[in-house]
Enzyme design. Structure first.
Site, short mmCIF file in Angstrom:
data_model
loop_
_atom_site.label_atom_id
_atom_site.label_comp_id
_atom_site.label_asym_id
_atom_site.label_seq_id
_atom_site.Cartn_x
_atom_site.Cartn_y
_atom_site.Cartn_z
N ASP A 4 -15.02 -13.68 27.21
CA ASP A 4 -14.28 -13.25 25.62
C ASP A 4 -13.99 -11.47 25.80
OD1 ASP A 4 -13.81 -11.92 22.82
OD2 ASP A 4 -15.34 -12.52 22.26
N CYS A 51 -6.31 1.62 0.63
CA CYS A 51 -6.46 1.63 1.68
C CYS A 51 -6.96 -0.60 1.92
CB CYS A 51 -7.61 1.23 2.97
SG CYS A 51 -7.32 0.66 4.35
N GLU A 89 -23.18 -9.16 29.33
CA GLU A 89 -22.82 -7.91 28.85
C GLU A 89 -23.03 -7.00 29.10
OE1 GLU A 89 -20.75 -7.27 26.54
OE2 GLU A 89 -20.97 -5.06 26.38
N CYS A 137 0.89 -1.23 0.35
CA CYS A 137 -0.11 0.29 -0.05
C CYS A 137 0.85 1.42 -0.04
CB CYS A 137 -0.44 0.44 1.09
SG CYS A 137 -1.83 1.81 2.10
N CYS A 141 -7.99 -10.81 23.01
CA CYS A 141 -7.75 -10.47 22.19
C CYS A 141 -5.98 -9.39 22.63
CB CYS A 141 -8.19 -9.36 21.76
SG CYS A 141 -9.01 -8.11 23.06
N CYS A 171 -1.13 0.03 9.37
CA CYS A 171 -0.64 -1.70 8.84
C CYS A 171 0.96 -1.44 9.88
CB CYS A 171 -0.62 -2.04 7.86
SG CYS A 171 -2.24 -2.41 6.67
N CYS A 174 0.65 5.89 7.47
CA CYS A 174 -0.56 5.19 8.00
C CYS A 174 0.44 4.73 9.32
CB CYS A 174 -1.33 4.49 7.32
SG CYS A 174 -2.62 3.49 7.86
#
Ligand SMILES: C[S@@+](CC[C@H](N)C(=O)[O-])C[C@H]1O[C@@H](n2cnc3c(N)ncnc32)[C@H](O)[C@@H]1O
Length: 448
Positions: A376, A159, A332, A72, A403, A81, A78
């Site tokens: 999660d 992008c 949640e 890219c 994550c 990435c 940017c």
């Protein structure tokens, strides 16, 4: 001793959380921006502390064999990435190692099965959601991405991790702002109207939602923009305004005003159908989400069991688990997400699920027994109170979807009091970034 402005030769042996190269020199850890694993560089020190230094590449002694050309044109500037200049297979190897190291080092667990990381066959155009900040810099309207480590916006012409057609929408919005002289949001003064452009798409349904975030209640001549957008992109199902008058970085406000069509799009993960409203959390890489949820389902082994799905968002994992389980309870903290979760259960005619609004650590109590608990949590990991309750409930299996490998490992260290780490797999949900998702299966230790 390494001092500011020194130039030191460093071999890069690892990569940090923002994609920066990491090397060692005279007992110092040197973080080198612009360098990657396998490079040998002359690094110019810009900050020196007791045990580490921060540096930038002054020159290359030897370039890494894992380096590839940026695909890219904006990747260098940017912030999106961070490791696009690394071969994809090397990216996967680094992520796999990052997860394994965290579990070995922080959780102090050595003996477990680490499956091969699940990567993408085609690690491009994978995002179903993009948010483009809108700013005016040097009198020019910019709609694009934040420059790495800054709040400057760089205009983008492409992008490569999102759908190509989104650029037509970006350009149409920019033309509209310029043609009608619409004011643009200024972070410092909290003045100006246009704040951000947000596009979300269902990959399987091809339904698209365009959301324009404004610091006000309305914008002039907006129906001209609506007409133009519908003309250039036939997959648009809904166009909405989001009202955000708050100061600060929060991207979306709470109020949605419909300009055209529907206020939601639909999407499938395998055969489960989801209605997604602009404010709801939904995984951004639908191709990998299928693989992630399939692993969670496999590890949970939930057939005919009672399952808790903690931090359930819009119930996306809960509905998946409900295909096999006897009963699934989801909890949640965000009421709107639970509203979506309930609607999605109805939409799929799934009636063995029940959803609760509240903090997982308050709603799940010792009395609420279950055979399996799936968690999660957000990046900060599970609340300690919830971990303690899990140890009291003693489900036969705990599945942890994470994550952040560091907080995952911190929590595993607590759970290992009563649980063995059986299996673990990393899933690459965000190719070319340093982020990695992990699914872990823990089994209750049976005392003899
Ligand atoms: C990583 S998301 C997972 C969402 C969902 N499992 C999915 O795959 O779409 C984490 C979720 O936890 C929720 N959350 C954060 N703190 C919470 C808490 N203390 N109790 C319950 N939910 C919480 C967030 O609102 C968010 O929806």
């Amino acid at each position: 001793m390494i001092n500011k402005n020194d130039i030191v030769e460093v071999e890069i042996i690892d990569i940090g959380i923002n994609g920066e190269g990491i090397g060692k020199k005279d007992g110092f850890t040197v973080f080198v921006n612009g360098a990657t694993i396998g490079d040998i560089v002359n690094a110019k020190v810009i900050k020196s502390k007791k045990k580490f230094a921060i540096a930038i590449v002054d020159s290359f002694v030897k370039e890494s064999e894992y380096r590839v050309e940026y695909k890219c044109k904006h990747a260098k500037l940017c912030g999106g990435c961070q490791i696009q200049h690394l071969e994809y297979n090397k990216q996967l190897e680094i992520k796999q190692k990052k997860v394994k190291d965290a579990i070995n080092r922080i959780a102090e667990i050595e003996d477990f099965e680490m499956e091969d990381i699940i990567g993408m066959d085609n690690p491009w155009n994978y995002r179903n959601k993009m948010i483009f900040p809108i700013r005016k810099q040097n009198d020019e309207v910019k709609i694009g991405m934040y420059r790495s480590r800054s709040h400057d916006v760089i205009d983008i012409e492409e992008c490569l991790i999102q759908k190509k057609e989104n650029m037509d929408i970006v350009n149409a919005v920019k033309d509209y702002i310029n043609n009608f002289n619409i004011s643009v949001y200024d972070e410092e003064t909290n003045e100006g109207l246009m704040r951000a452009l947000y596009i979300r798409e269902g990959f399987k349904t091809k339904e698209k939602m365009v959301c324009i975030v404004i610091n006000g209640d309305e914008i002039s001549n907006v129906q001209i923009l609506v007409k133009k957008l519908l003309f250039i992109d036939k997959s648009i199902k809904g166009i909405v305004l989001n009202i955000n008058k708050e100061e600060g970085n929060k991207i979306l406000g709470d109020k949605i005003i419909k300009l055209h069509g529907e206020k939601y799009i639909t999407e499938y993960i395998e055969n489960v159908k989801y209605e997604i409203s602009p404010l709801s959390f939904f995984q951004v890489n639908p191709i990998q989400t299928e693989k992630l949820y399939a692993k969670a389902l496999e590890y949970a082994n939930a057939k005919d069991k009672v399952v808790w799905d903690a931090y359930c968002g819009t119930g996306s994992i809960s509905l998946f688990l409900a295909k096999e389980a006897e009963k699934v309870y989801g909890v949640e903290i965000v009421p709107a997400a639970i509203k979506d979760a309930k609607a999605n259960a109805l939409l799929n005619r799934i009636n063995n699920v029940e959803f609760f609004v509240g903090k997982a650590e308050d709603i799940i109590t010792e009395e609420r027994k279950s055979d399996v608990i799936v968690v999660d949590p957000p990046r900060k990991g599970c609340d300690e109170k919830l971990l303690e309750t899990m140890l009291k409930i003693e489900p036969s299996t705990i599945v942890y979807v994470s994550c952040d490998p560091a907080t995952l490992a911190r929590d595993l260290k607590i759970l290992k009091e009563k649980y063995n780490l059986d299996k673990c797999v990393a899933v690459d949900m965000f190719p070319h970034s340093m982020h990695v998702e992990t699914v872990v299966k823990m089994n209750k230790i049976i005392k003899k």
